[in-house]
Design a protein around this motif. Structure first.
Motif: not given
Lengths: 115, 781
Positions: B431-436, B508-510
């Protein structure tokens, strides 16, 4: 029906034989070693069936050492086989060194357990 | 031309920096794991906790004093009198040998630590090792970022802290490290296919067998995973190399440990590994034949083999089933059966059912023990499926089986803890890698620059999507800058991702603010976890339970050191060869601290012996005196919490004594001690209860304390207040009346007149029938 199955069996046997003849000699030597180890294990089991299983630890260590070297030799064969794509960058010397190390550990345990 | 070279230097510098940083992080995690377990040393003292660790401590003392050969051959005659116990053959030697080795190494380096200090601090040291092993395991499954997170989580998880505080010198202290390390080596062998790691795997499994009876979990989980891989079509030669040598070498090494011995080949707990051993050989052979034959011939071979082989297979299976079914427990041991069928122990083996650690856990205990991880685990399971590899399927199987077993026995929450940490580490890291990644993409989108200085795969592909002309250049720069987290993803991306993949990545980008907020929330989640873990370690799990404390109403700390007071009295005021009888809970502590021979102790291997002591505690004075006299007992020890409100005393455990005694000697019936199905000790209690030895020894002279005999634990006044003891005399009661020691009165030299009639009339019928029943069936005469 029976004739066709026996003909099939013969054709199968011939194709197996021809396919196996194509394997390189080094692999055949390893296969021979595996066969010898399994044969020794079978002899020990037959002996135990005749004479009885006392002392059990000796029987266990004898059979398991044969099975163990057979398994390790099969692993060596897998790693040395040139047709195996997964191990193409593993040098065969490294594979053999691993095989020797594992056999050393196995036989150390066997010597301890033999009683 | 200078640009790619500079970029390369920057990459290697960043790579080196990342490595050094993760090394220091790991060091800090180890230090954290060690220090968080030291609360009990700070709050109380450096003392060994509970019951089982005292036995391990005594064995370690013997080992350090007498050397290893005497330790292997030790026959202990100071316990289970008159049977004795073969220590060399019934103890798992891993823990004691480890601590003994550490003590020996330190002493030979002239660092004179005592054995007790080494024993107390073994568990925190090995928990640091365990967190490093978790890092290695998770790194093999998902990558270094997930590894660091999982290691940090394991260093603090309360469930593991509860069994490995400083002073908790028990098997699990080293066994959990061995478990994680064995799993790491198995996954490493599976990923690399190297026989060297397979050897190391077998040796780590040997260390696990030496340490804990829970090794059967490993030898059943790994075959299950192999079977799963075969069934889902993921068979490969690396699987064979990972599994087959482990079975042979592992069985031999397990048979070397005296506790296991021939059980390694004869009990049902190991049959799964042999069965899968045969299956994997069949599958390997089939794949080999398939490789060397043409497809048509292979079909012929299959039909032939299936028709002939099926008959042989059925015959073999029939023989095997007949062999296994002939034994009443189908070859399984009692403890394993109680794991598979949770109701088995309560029906057949009351001793296993009576141990509080063997009860099923309540729902709140999950939140107490693994806290935040409880809802990160499902996220981790999903993350393991994208993509699914052999290693991640293994971890999924591990968590599912450990969740089942933790639901059966609260003690096995400990096996769940590493799995939960691995899964949560994976979930948090993903989850950290998705957010960063989203933040970086948004930042680059905002600034409009096409220069990629992150090396993240998806941002490079998105930029490439924007400008097809620059696609190759960005892909090249992405190739030259591996970051430690996305190394694996990059290898996939660099081989020409399709447009569809680019579009999927884009999804996948938020949004920017959402990502920042989400990262802040995740950090807050971690903070709550840390706060809870430190609280649990300090308040809930650091009690040594041999020393109790409470706060008086003026805020002062009051210490209850009654146990050690009683054992010290025993060791100073009794003869060396005197035998002490008590309930089995206190056996280990008595032999270790008081150094006296005991009748039964925590090993609970002999149910009849324990039932004898239970019967004695449940019988009236004369019958109990006769039982104890036949066992050469001189002193009886009971634990009584009624004066201070200590709830784990012998009166509360008394019903178990009745049940266990009644299981072997049928004249002890549980309903005799209950009034209308209720267990009471007040005036409404049954006469059998009021006359039994346990009642009398607990409440003798209790009415002198406050005039009414008010029991603080049961919250009532006791039933029989003023009575005298005829066959026992009180020799010592500790300061808070928590431990009471009685001595058996010697038999009288003369009996006046004929044989004495029973004293009181109202209990005459029950005592006479009981006594005659006891003398008729007394097996010691």
């Amino acid at each position: 029906m029976a004739r066709s199955t026996s003909k099939d069996a013969q054709a199968l046997f011939n194709s197996l034989r021809s396919a196996y003849a194509a394997t390189p000699t080094s692999l055949k030597i390893i296969d021979l070693y595996v066969g010898f180890a399994v044969f020794t294990a079978l002899i020990q089991v037959v002996y135990m069936a005749i004479v009885g299983s006392f002392p059990f630890n000796s029987f266990l260590s004898g059979v398991l050492s044969c099975v163990g070297t057979a398994v390790l030799a099969v692993c060596l064969r897998i790693q040395v086989n040139k047709e195996n794509k997964e191990f193409k960058d593993l040098p065969p010397e490294r594979a053999f060194a691993d095989f020797v190390l594992c056999n050393l550990v196995l036989h150390l345990v066997i010597m301890n357990f033999l009683g | 031309m200078a640009d790619p070279e500079n970029a390369k230097e920057a990459t290697t510098l960043r790579y080196a920096f990342g490595n050094v940083l993760s090394f220091f992080i790991l060091l800090l995690i180890g230090v954290l794991a060690f220090w968080i377990r030291l609360f009990s040393v700070i709050k109380y003292e450096s003392v060994i906790h509970e019951f089982d660790p005292y036995f391990n401590y005594r064995v370690t003392q013997f080992l350090t004093k007498n050397g290893i050969y005497d330790f292997w051959n030790w026959f202990d005659d100071r316990t289970w009198y008159p049977l004795g116990r073969v220590i060399g053959g019934t103890v798992y030697p891993g823990l004691t040998l480890t601590a003994g080795t550490i003590w020996w190494i330190l002493n030979s380096l002239n660092i004179p630590l005592s054995v007790e200090t080494v024993c107390v601090f073994t568990a925190p040291i090995f928990s640091a090792f365990a967190s490093w092993a978790t890092y290695l395991l998770t790194k093999e499954v998902k990558g270094a970022g997930a590894g660091l997170t999982a290691a940090a989580l394991l260093a603090m998880v309360p469930s593991y802290i509860s069994r490995s505080v400083a002073g908790s010198y028990d098997n699990e202290a080293v066994a959990i490290f061995a478990l994680i390390f064995t799993f790491y080596l198995y996954i490493k062998t599976l990923n690399t296919g190297s026989l060297f790691y397979a050897t190391l795997n077998a040796l780590a499994y040997f260390y696990m067998v030496c340490s804990w009876g829970g090794y059967t979990f490993i030898i059943n989980l790994i075959p299950m995973h192999v079977l799963l891989c075969i069934v889902t079509g993921r068979y490969s030669s690396r699987l064979y190399i990972a599994y087959a040598p482990l079975v042979v070498l592992g069985t031999l090494l397990a048979a070397l440990v005296p506790v296991v011995g021939f059980n390694a080949v004869m009990t049902s707990e190991h049959f799964a590994s042999f069965l899968v051993f045969i299956i994997i050989h069949v599958v390997a052979f089939v794949y080999y034949i398939k490789g060397i034959l043409s497809p048509k011939m292979f079909k012929v071979a299959v039909t032939l083999v299936v028709s002939v082989g099926l008959v042989v297979c059925c015959a073999v299976m029939a023989i095997l089933i007949a062999l296994v079914a002939s034994s009443p427990t189908k070859g399984w041991s009692g403890r394993s059966l109680s794991l598979l069928d949770p109701t088995y122990a309560s029906k057949y083996i009351p001793i296993i059912a009576s141990v509080s650690e063997h009860q099923p856990p309540t729902w709140p205990s999950y939140f107490m023990d693994i806290n935040v991880l409880a809802f990160l685990v499902p996220a981790g399971i999903i993350a393991c499926f994208l993509p699914l590899s052999d290693a991640s399927s293994f971890v999924v199987l591990y968590i599912v089986t450990s969740v089942y077993f933790s639901g059966v026995m609260v003690r096995l929450m400990l096996v769940l803890a590493p799995a939960a940490c691995v899964m949560s580490g994976i979930a948090l890291s993903e989850s950290f890698s998705v957010f960063t990644r989203s933040i970086k993409f948004q930042l680059h989108g905002l600034s409009g620059s096409s220069q990629v200085d992150s090396g993240d795969a998806s941002s490079s592909t998105v930029v490439a999507q924007n400008d097809a002309g620059k696609a190759e250049k960005t892909e090249d720069t992405a190739k030259e800058r591996p970051s430690k987290k996305s190394k694996k993803k990059e290898k996939g991306i660099v081989d020409k991702p399709s447009l569809k993949a680019k579009i999927e990545r884009r999804l996948l980008v938020l949004p920017f603010e959402a990502s920042i907020f989400a990262i802040l929330l995740l950090v807050l989640l971690g903070a709550f976890y840390v706060v809870h873990c430190v609280w649990a370690a300090a308040e809930a799990y650091s009690a040594p339970s041999i020393v109790l404390t409470s706060y008086s109403h003026d805020g002062g700390l009051h210490v209850f050191d009654d146990f050690r007071e009683a054992y010290a009295w025993l060791s100073h005021n009794t003869e060396v060869d005197d035998k002490v009888a008590s309930w089995w809970d206190y056996g280990y502590q008595t032999t270790a601290m008081a150094n006296r021979t005991v009748i039964v102790d925590n090993n609970t291997w002999n149910n009849t012996h324990i039932a004898t002591v239970g019967t004695a505690m449940s019988s009236p004075e004369k019958a109990a005196w006769e039982i104890f006299n036949s066992l050469d007992v001189k002193y009886v020890l009971v634990v009584f919490g009624g004066l201070v409100g200590y709830p784990s005393d012998d009166i509360n455990k008394f019903l178990w004594m009745v049940r266990i005694g009644g299981g072997v000697f049928p004249h002890i019936k549980e309903p005799d001690y209950l009034r209308d199905g209720q267990y009471r000790i007040d005036s409404q209690a049954t006469p059998t209860m009021l006359n039994c030895l346990m009642y009398k020894l607990s409440y003798y002279r209790f009415v002198e304390t406050d005039g009414r005999g008010f029991d603080r634990v049961r919250q009532t006044e006791i039933g029989k207040k003023n009575f005298k003891l005829t066959h026992f005399e009180e020799v010592f009661t500790t300061h808070h009346w928590m431990v009471r020691i009685y001595k058996l009165k010697p038999p009288r030299n003369r009996i006046r007149g004929k044989t004495k009639k029973p004293r009181s009339q109202k209990t005459s019928s029950t005592t006479r029938t009981k006594r005659s029943a006891a003398t008729k069936r007394n097996p010691w005469h």
